[in-house]
Design an enzyme around this catalytic site. Structure first.
Site, mmCIF file in Angstrom:
data_model
loop_
_atom_site.group_PDB
_atom_site.id
_atom_site.type_symbol
_atom_site.label_atom_id
_atom_site.label_comp_id
_atom_site.label_asym_id
_atom_site.label_seq_id
_atom_site.Cartn_x
_atom_site.Cartn_y
_atom_site.Cartn_z
ATOM 1 N N SER A 114 47.618 48.487 37.389
ATOM 2 C CA SER A 114 47.954 47.858 36.117
ATOM 3 C C SER A 114 46.816 46.973 35.652
ATOM 4 C CB SER A 114 49.215 47.013 36.264
ATOM 5 O OG SER A 114 48.932 45.826 36.999
ATOM 6 N N ASP A 115 46.872 46.562 34.405
ATOM 7 C CA ASP A 115 46.029 45.468 33.952
ATOM 8 C C ASP A 115 46.700 44.164 34.394
ATOM 9 O OD1 ASP A 115 44.034 44.020 32.699
ATOM 10 O OD2 ASP A 115 44.095 45.199 30.861
ATOM 11 N N PHE A 116 46.004 43.051 34.223
ATOM 12 C CA PHE A 116 46.556 41.763 34.631
ATOM 13 C C PHE A 116 47.760 41.415 33.757
ATOM 14 C CE2 PHE A 116 42.156 41.577 36.023
ATOM 15 C CZ PHE A 116 42.268 41.066 37.302
ATOM 16 N N GLY A 117 48.943 41.389 34.348
ATOM 17 C CA GLY A 117 50.136 41.011 33.606
ATOM 18 C C GLY A 117 50.697 42.091 32.709
ATOM 19 N N SER A 118 50.311 43.350 32.927
ATOM 20 C CA SER A 118 50.799 44.423 32.056
ATOM 21 C C SER A 118 52.007 45.154 32.632
ATOM 22 C CB SER A 118 49.679 45.437 31.782
ATOM 23 O OG SER A 118 49.282 46.095 32.968
#
Length: 686
Positions: A236-240
């Site tokens: 994932s991306d950060f916080g996605s």
């Protein structure tokens, strides 16, 4: 740890020896990569990982090893795209990976790729332009370079999948597009990069795709893993991440950063409730472990102490070459290359030309991508050589002098230009993550500065330092314009070499420069951009469909300021003797290219194909390109043959209609030096 076994067998052996919660560690970045750490924020606890698992460190870095001292500040990714040079993208990737490993980092969150839907997108300089083929091939080359070392292994991560085309409300927006548009414009660059680059990881994006978040969207399984055949792991991306079960079920393998949605408690709960299966847990862990083993991370651990300075003279030479080949000569009425005589004075004007800040702006401000608008750059640029210093050093060889003016006072800058034999004015746009641009105008009063300098001295060169397209209301006033993007630490020598003709410009635009923002594909309605917020989600309608980049301008009959593929040289080239033949297996495109000027030069020859009208394609598409270097008067037969593998893997002549199809009928072919300059035309049938 038996290297005689396949990565698959080794991964299976590790997981067979793991407890359930040891398996869970692989599903989150920090527990996966710090095998001895057992506790995380929020009271999340894991058992110590099984023996021999390596410490792994991720680093952001499309353009270099970010936020890290002692590394090379390479030019922005958009500059790499402008080289149209796949071997150079490869060596740049290899150099960047070597520095990452030496600095104690062995996964790079790079390369970045998108589709250039709007030039306002804040991360445009992190990406590779608006064409799927160019983007895919350049990303593939960079990926191969990053993953090329057997002794200092580093994994590459393609990001961000998919339709992540704006920074505005990127975490609460939905990219709404039909399947054909998604497949041909937005998925295709990733498909090409996976096929030709074999990255070990792909990062899913923040946005929703047709109302479902990317990291829990069925496209991860159905398109990326099944149709495209990606067999690495999806992070994932950060916080996605927004869920546990939907994310794991639909193909997310690893949550980035600390455990939030893939904690042991949440996974245990979802498993007990029947929302996920043990098979899905094992499959995700297996993909991560296999990639770590296959990529060499288990067998070549990071050194206990990172090196202090990972940059090398070779890496700096690569940075300079990228800056030189990626700079695009947009206009030249004969003023360039500069040929000053002894005693001549060159006025260098503009805050970004100097290492000394003016109101907080200097050459360092445009060395690399700012982290966000107004912030320091993502690369530290410790060894930056400013344009002022580069030009001053080079001018001295001709006996010329340089007078610098920071441009903060327009009248003073105009006076400096008037008293000089030639003026070189530097103009900039700073942009970066978290924000989109609101217009395509120069910043720092740049338009007024350029106009005033040009009015004071008709021998004015404009050097642009931008991450995207800009409007140029002053274009008719100046004889020469050079786009250098964010040119990295070697910007000074590179720009000087180009201005004085020691290096012949060869860069080509990887994106269209419109005359005005109102001409762009997403300017017709707010539903297209920036989108309309409904129930907290910004709905962005991609109803321009396939008309992205040069496809839009051609299909709508809009003349751009400078077209995709445009870029001038200090010599001239002639295209002739086009021959095209098509068979069931390939399309053979050959033509004669001649350097008709008086100096060595490199042309990026480009081939575009128009599909039969029955396909409903809005315009032609790029199907091939090649950098060709010729001496004065030299000719060469250029072969841009589209092989069977090219046609099948890159979908060069195909369109999406429930599956990839090739239409029967007549195809148009154009060959030339840009998307809007057809030097040669032909047709063929399939």
């Amino acid at each position: 740890m038996d290297v005689r076994k396949t990565p698959e067998k080794r991964a299976q052996a590790l997981l067979a020896a793991s407890t359930q919660h040891q398996k869970y560690r692989w599903l989150v970045e920090q527990p996966a990569n710090s095998p001895q750490q057992t506790e995380w924020q929020g009271g999340v606890v894991y058992p110590v990982q099984v023996p021999c698992t390596p410490t792994v460190v991720y680093s952001d870095g499309p353009d270099g090893v970010r936020f890290t001292p002692g590394v090379t500040a390479f030019p922005a990714t958009i500059a790499t795209a402008a080289t149209f040079n796949q071997p150079l993208a490869y060596v740049k990737g290899a150099a960047q990976a070597a520095e990452a490993f030496d600095k104690g980092k062995n996964v790079l969150l790079a390369p970045g790729l998108a589709s250039g839907r709007t030039p306002l997108s804040g991360r445009t300089p992190e990406y590779l332009g608006e064409d799927p083929l160019l983007t895919g091939l350049m990303a593939a080359a960079g990926t191969r370079g990053i993953q090329s070392s057997k002794t200092k292994p580093v994994l590459a991560t393609l990001k961000h999948y998919v339709a992540n085309e704006q920074e505005l409300d990127r975490q609460t927006s939905s990219s709404n597009a039909d399947e054909r548009t998604l497949r041909q414009i937005y998925d295709l660059p990733f498909e090409i990069a996976v096929d030709r680059g074999a990255p070990e990881s792909v990062m899913c994006s923040y946005n929703q795709i047709n109302h479902v978040y990317a990291c829990e969207n069925e496209r991860l399984n159905k398109v990326l893993k099944q149709d495209v055949g990606f067999d690495g792991y999806v992070m994932s991306d950060f916080g996605s991440v927004h869920s546990t079960a939907p994310s794991l079920v639909n193909g997310l393998d690893q949550e980035l950063n600390r455990p939030i949605w893939f904690t042991p408690a949440r996974l245990d709960e979802a498993l007990a409730a029947g929302q996920i299966t043990q098979k899905q847990i094992d499959a995700a862990a297996f993909r991560v472990v296999r990639s770590y083993i296959r990529g060499g991370l288990f067998d070549h651990p990071l050194a206990a102490t990172p090196v202090e300075d990972a940059s090398t003279p070779v890496h700096k030479a690569i940075a300079r070459t990228t800056a030189e080949q990626g700079s695009v000569l947009l206009k030249n009425n004969g003023l360039l290359p500069l040929k000053p005589r002894k005693g001549d004075q060159i006025a260098v004007i503009g805050a970004t030309a100097s290492s000394t800040p003016t109101d907080g702006i200097s050459a360092n401000s445009v060395c690399s991508l700012p982290w966000r608008f107004g912030s320091p750059t993502t690369l530290q640029c410790e060894d930056l050589v400013s344009p002022e210093d580069g030009i001053r050093t080079r001018a001295s060889k001709n006996g010329a002098t340089v007078a610098f003016n920071n441009g903060s006072d327009v009248a003073s800058a105009a006076a400096a230009a008037a008293s000089a034999d030639v003026a070189v004015v530097f103009a900039y746009v700073r942009m970066g993550e978290f924000n989109d641009l609101t217009d395509l105008r120069l910043q720092g009063n740049g338009d007024a500065l350029v106009s005033a300098v040009a009015a004071a001295n008709p021998r004015t060169v404009v050097v642009l330092q931008t991450g995207s397209a800009v409007e140029m209301p002053w274009l008719a006033q100046v004889p020469a314009v050079l786009e250098t993007w964010y040119a990295g630490e070697q910007m000074g020598p590179a720009i000087a070499s180009l201005l004085f003709g020691d290096t012949n410009p060869s860069g080509k635009l990887p994106m269209t420069f419109p005359k005005s923002l109102s001409d762009t594909p997403t300017s017709r309605s707010i539903a297209q951009y920036p989108g309309v917020v409904v129930d907290g989600i910004r709905q962005v309608d991609y109803n321009e469909g396939l008309k992205v980049g040069y496809r839009w301008y051609e299909s709508e009959g809009i003349d751009p300021l400078f077209a995709f593929g445009h870029g001038l040289s200090y010599t001239t080239f002639k295209y002739a003797q086009l021959k095209v033949s098509a068979s069931r297996n390939d399309v053979r495109i050959k033509f004669r290219l001649t350097n008709t000027g008086r100096r060595v030069g490199t042309e990026v020859a480009q081939a575009y194909v128009s599909l039969p009208a029955s396909t409903g394609e809005p315009s032609k598409r790029l199907v091939g390109f090649e950098r060709v270097t010729l001496a004065p008067g030299q000719s060469r037969t250029v072969d841009l043959t589209l092989s069977r593998d090219d046609l099948a893997d890159l979908h060069l002549l195909q369109y999406w209609d429930g599956r990839w199809k090739t239409a029967s009928g007549q195809y148009g072919l154009e060959v030339g030096g840009s998307s809007d300059t057809a030097a040669l035309r032909a047709t063929f049938r399939r």
